[in-house]
Design a protein around this motif. Structure first.
Motif, PDB file in Angstrom:
ATOM      1  N   GLY A  12      29.121 -45.509 -23.206  1.00  0.00           N
ATOM      2  CA  GLY A  12      28.476 -46.235 -24.301  1.00  0.00           C
ATOM      3  C   GLY A  12      26.969 -46.250 -24.152  1.00  0.00           C
ATOM      4  O   GLY A  12      26.230 -46.036 -25.123  1.00  0.00           O
ATOM      5  N   ILE A  13      26.484 -46.502 -22.941  1.00  0.00           N
ATOM      6  CA  ILE A  13      25.037 -46.513 -22.706  1.00  0.00           C
ATOM      7  C   ILE A  13      24.454 -45.128 -22.922  1.00  0.00           C
ATOM      8  O   ILE A  13      23.402 -44.969 -23.539  1.00  0.00           O
ATOM      9  N   THR A  14      25.135 -44.104 -22.430  1.00  0.00           N
ATOM     10  CA  THR A  14      24.660 -42.731 -22.579  1.00  0.00           C
ATOM     11  C   THR A  14      24.578 -42.330 -24.047  1.00  0.00           C
ATOM     12  O   THR A  14      23.596 -41.713 -24.479  1.00  0.00           O
ATOM     13  N   LEU A  15      25.575 -42.687 -24.834  1.00  0.00           N
ATOM     14  CA  LEU A  15      25.572 -42.316 -26.249  1.00  0.00           C
ATOM     15  C   LEU A  15      24.563 -43.118 -27.061  1.00  0.00           C
ATOM     16  O   LEU A  15      24.052 -42.635 -28.078  1.00  0.00           O
ATOM     17  N   SER A  16      24.251 -44.340 -26.621  1.00  0.00           N
ATOM     18  CA  SER A  16      23.304 -45.165 -27.374  1.00  0.00           C
ATOM     19  C   SER A  16      21.849 -44.815 -27.062  1.00  0.00           C
ATOM     20  O   SER A  16      20.952 -45.149 -27.841  1.00  0.00           O
ATOM     21  N   MET A  17      21.591 -44.158 -25.952  1.00  0.00           N
ATOM     22  CA  MET A  17      20.218 -43.783 -25.591  1.00  0.00           C
ATOM     23  C   MET A  17      19.760 -42.620 -26.459  1.00  0.00           C
ATOM     24  O   MET A  17      20.546 -41.733 -26.790  1.00  0.00           O
ATOM     25  N   PRO A  18      18.480 -42.614 -26.843  1.00  0.00           N
ATOM     26  CA  PRO A  18      17.984 -41.477 -27.637  1.00  0.00           C
ATOM     27  C   PRO A  18      17.966 -40.206 -26.775  1.00  0.00           C
ATOM     28  O   PRO A  18      17.800 -40.256 -25.563  1.00  0.00           O
ATOM     29  N   LYS A  19      18.128 -39.090 -27.461  1.00  0.00           N
ATOM     30  CA  LYS A  19      18.102 -37.811 -26.748  1.00  0.00           C
ATOM     31  C   LYS A  19      16.689 -37.549 -26.257  1.00  0.00           C
ATOM     32  O   LYS A  19      15.714 -37.845 -26.937  1.00  0.00           O
ATOM     33  N   LEU A  20      16.600 -36.979 -25.079  1.00  0.00           N
ATOM     34  CA  LEU A  20      15.308 -36.664 -24.486  1.00  0.00           C
ATOM     35  C   LEU A  20      15.316 -35.191 -24.110  1.00  0.00           C
ATOM     36  O   LEU A  20      16.203 -34.729 -23.390  1.00  0.00           O
ATOM     37  N   TYR A  21      14.341 -34.458 -24.615  1.00  0.00           N
ATOM     38  CA  TYR A  21      14.235 -33.032 -24.344  1.00  0.00           C
ATOM     39  C   TYR A  21      13.099 -32.798 -23.359  1.00  0.00           C
ATOM     40  O   TYR A  21      12.066 -33.448 -23.422  1.00  0.00           O
ATOM     41  N   THR A  22      13.312 -31.848 -22.468  1.00  0.00           N
ATOM     42  CA  THR A  22      12.297 -31.526 -21.469  1.00  0.00           C
ATOM     43  C   THR A  22      11.954 -30.045 -21.576  1.00  0.00           C
ATOM     44  O   THR A  22      12.842 -29.194 -21.531  1.00  0.00           O
ATOM     45  N   ALA A  23      10.661 -29.782 -21.729  1.00  0.00           N
ATOM     46  CA  ALA A  23      10.163 -28.402 -21.756  1.00  0.00           C
ATOM     47  C   ALA A  23       9.484 -28.124 -20.427  1.00  0.00           C
ATOM     48  O   ALA A  23       8.792 -28.985 -19.881  1.00  0.00           O
ATOM     49  N   ASP A  24       9.697 -26.941 -19.900  1.00  0.00           N
ATOM     50  CA  ASP A  24       9.132 -26.561 -18.606  1.00  0.00           C
ATOM     51  C   ASP A  24       8.176 -25.395 -18.762  1.00  0.00           C
ATOM     52  O   ASP A  24       8.373 -24.515 -19.604  1.00  0.00           O
ATOM     53  N   ALA A  25       7.161 -25.405 -17.929  1.00  0.00           N
ATOM     54  CA  ALA A  25       6.210 -24.286 -17.843  1.00  0.00           C
ATOM     55  C   ALA A  25       5.826 -24.150 -16.379  1.00  0.00           C
ATOM     56  O   ALA A  25       5.866 -25.119 -15.629  1.00  0.00           O
ATOM     57  N   SER A  26       5.486 -22.952 -15.977  1.00  0.00           N
ATOM     58  CA  SER A  26       5.060 -22.713 -14.599  1.00  0.00           C
ATOM     59  C   SER A  26       3.707 -22.034 -14.600  1.00  0.00           C
ATOM     60  O   SER A  26       3.406 -21.230 -15.486  1.00  0.00           O
ATOM     61  N   MET A  27       2.908 -22.374 -13.591  1.00  0.00           N
ATOM     62  CA  MET A  27       1.587 -21.765 -13.447  1.00  0.00           C
ATOM     63  C   MET A  27       1.461 -21.203 -12.045  1.00  0.00           C
ATOM     64  O   MET A  27       1.973 -21.780 -11.091  1.00  0.00           O
ATOM     65  N   VAL A  28       0.765 -20.102 -11.941  1.00  0.00           N
ATOM     66  CA  VAL A  28       0.433 -19.537 -10.638  1.00  0.00           C
ATOM     67  C   VAL A  28      -1.022 -19.880 -10.361  1.00  0.00           C
ATOM     68  O   VAL A  28      -1.905 -19.586 -11.162  1.00  0.00           O
ATOM     69  N   VAL A  29      -1.260 -20.505  -9.234  1.00  0.00           N
ATOM     70  CA  VAL A  29      -2.625 -20.816  -8.809  1.00  0.00           C
ATOM     71  C   VAL A  29      -3.031 -19.708  -7.861  1.00  0.00           C
ATOM     72  O   VAL A  29      -2.525 -19.610  -6.748  1.00  0.00           O
ATOM     73  N   GLU A  30      -3.926 -18.844  -8.340  1.00  0.00           N
ATOM     74  CA  GLU A  30      -4.325 -17.687  -7.536  1.00  0.00           C
ATOM     75  C   GLU A  30      -5.346 -18.076  -6.485  1.00  0.00           C
ATOM     76  O   GLU A  30      -6.256 -18.850  -6.741  1.00  0.00           O
ATOM     77  N   LEU A  31      -5.182 -17.506  -5.327  1.00  0.00           N
ATOM     78  CA  LEU A  31      -6.151 -17.659  -4.250  1.00  0.00           C
ATOM     79  C   LEU A  31      -6.898 -16.340  -4.163  1.00  0.00           C
ATOM     80  O   LEU A  31      -6.469 -15.408  -3.497  1.00  0.00           O
ATOM     81  N   ARG A  32      -7.999 -16.263  -4.879  1.00  0.00           N
ATOM     82  CA  ARG A  32      -8.762 -15.018  -4.917  1.00  0.00           C
ATOM     83  C   ARG A  32      -9.763 -14.963  -3.782  1.00  0.00           C
ATOM     84  O   ARG A  32     -10.290 -15.967  -3.345  1.00  0.00           O
TER      85      ARG A  32
END
Length: 191
Positions: A12-32
Motif C-alpha cells: 500500500g505504501i509503495t503504490l501510494s508513493m509517487p513514481k521517481l525516475y532516476t537518470a544517470d550520466a558518467s564523466m571521465v576526469v582526465e589526468l593530462r
C-alpha cells in the motif's frame, strides 16, 4: 497474519508513493600531462582530487548554472511557486539550485577516474535533462576555474603595461623637451 499485514502495508505504501525516475550520466576526469613539465601535475595525483571534483559538481555555482541552462527561472509556474514558498526573499536561482541539489547524487567510481552522476525526479524527461545539465555545467565551471587565474593575471599585466607605457611616453617627452632647451641636436640616429 503478521506477514500478510506487513506485506499489505508495504504494498500500500509503495503504490501510494509517487513514481521517481532516476537518470544517470558518467564523466571521465582526465589526468593530462602538463605540457611544460611533461608529467602529470602533482595536484591531480592527490587522493582528494576526485573528492574535490565531486564537491565542485555539487556546488551552488554549478546548481545555479543548471537552473539557468534548464530555464527554470523563466517558467511562470516556477516563479509563482518560488513566490509562494519564499515571498521573494530568496533569489530565485538560489531557491531552485537548492532544490536541484537535493535530487543530485554524485559519486566517484573506485579506482578509476569516473564520476557517476544521477538525478531523481518525478518527470523522466526532466531527470534526464537535469543529469545532462549538471554534467555540462560542471564542465563549464571547471574550465572557468582553470582559466580564471590566467584571465586575472592577463588583466593585471595589461594594467601594468598601460602604466609603464604612460611612464615611458612621459620620460620620452621630458627627454625631448630637455634636448630642445639645451640645444642638443641629434642628426644621426645611431648617436
Amino acid at each position: 497474519a503478521l506477514l500478510i499485514v506487513v506485506s499489505a502495508t508495504g504494498i500500500g505504501i509503495t503504490l501510494s508513493m509517487p513514481k521517481l525516475y532516476t537518470a544517470d550520466a558518467s564523466m571521465v576526469v582526465e589526468l593530462r600531462a602538463d605540457p611544460v613539465l611533461g608529467a602529470v601535475a602533482p595536484s591531480l595525483m592527490a587522493s582528494g582530487y576526485m573528492a574535490t571534483q565531486i564537491e565542485i559538481l555539487r556546488s551552488d555555482r554549478v546548481a545555479s548554472r543548471v537552473v539557468k541552462m534548464l530555464g527554470i527561472e523563466r517558467s511562470p509556474k516556477a516563479v509563482q511557486q518560488w513566490r509562494d514558498a519564499t515571498g521573494g526573499r530568496v533569489p530565485i536561482e538560489r531557491f531552485y539550485a537548492g532544490m536541484m541539489q537535493r535530487g543530485l547524487t554524485a559519486e566517484a567510481v573506485r579506482t578509476s577516474n569516473l564520476i557517476d552522476v544521477s538525478f531523481s525526479s518525478a518527470d523522466p524527461q526532466f531527470a534526464q535533462s537535469a543529469a545532462n545539465a549538471f554534467v555540462q555545467a560542471y564542465l563549464d565551471v571547471s574550465v572557468e576555474l582553470r582559466t580564471g587565474g590566467a584571465r586575472d593575471s592577463v588583466a593585471f599585466r595589461e594594467e601594468q603595461t598601460k602604466a609603464l607605457r604612460a611612464n615611458l611616453e612621459a620620460a620620452q617627452a621630458g627627454l625631448s623637451k630637455f634636448q630642445q632647451e639645451k640645444g642638443i641636436v641629434v642628426s644621426d640616429e645611431k648617436l
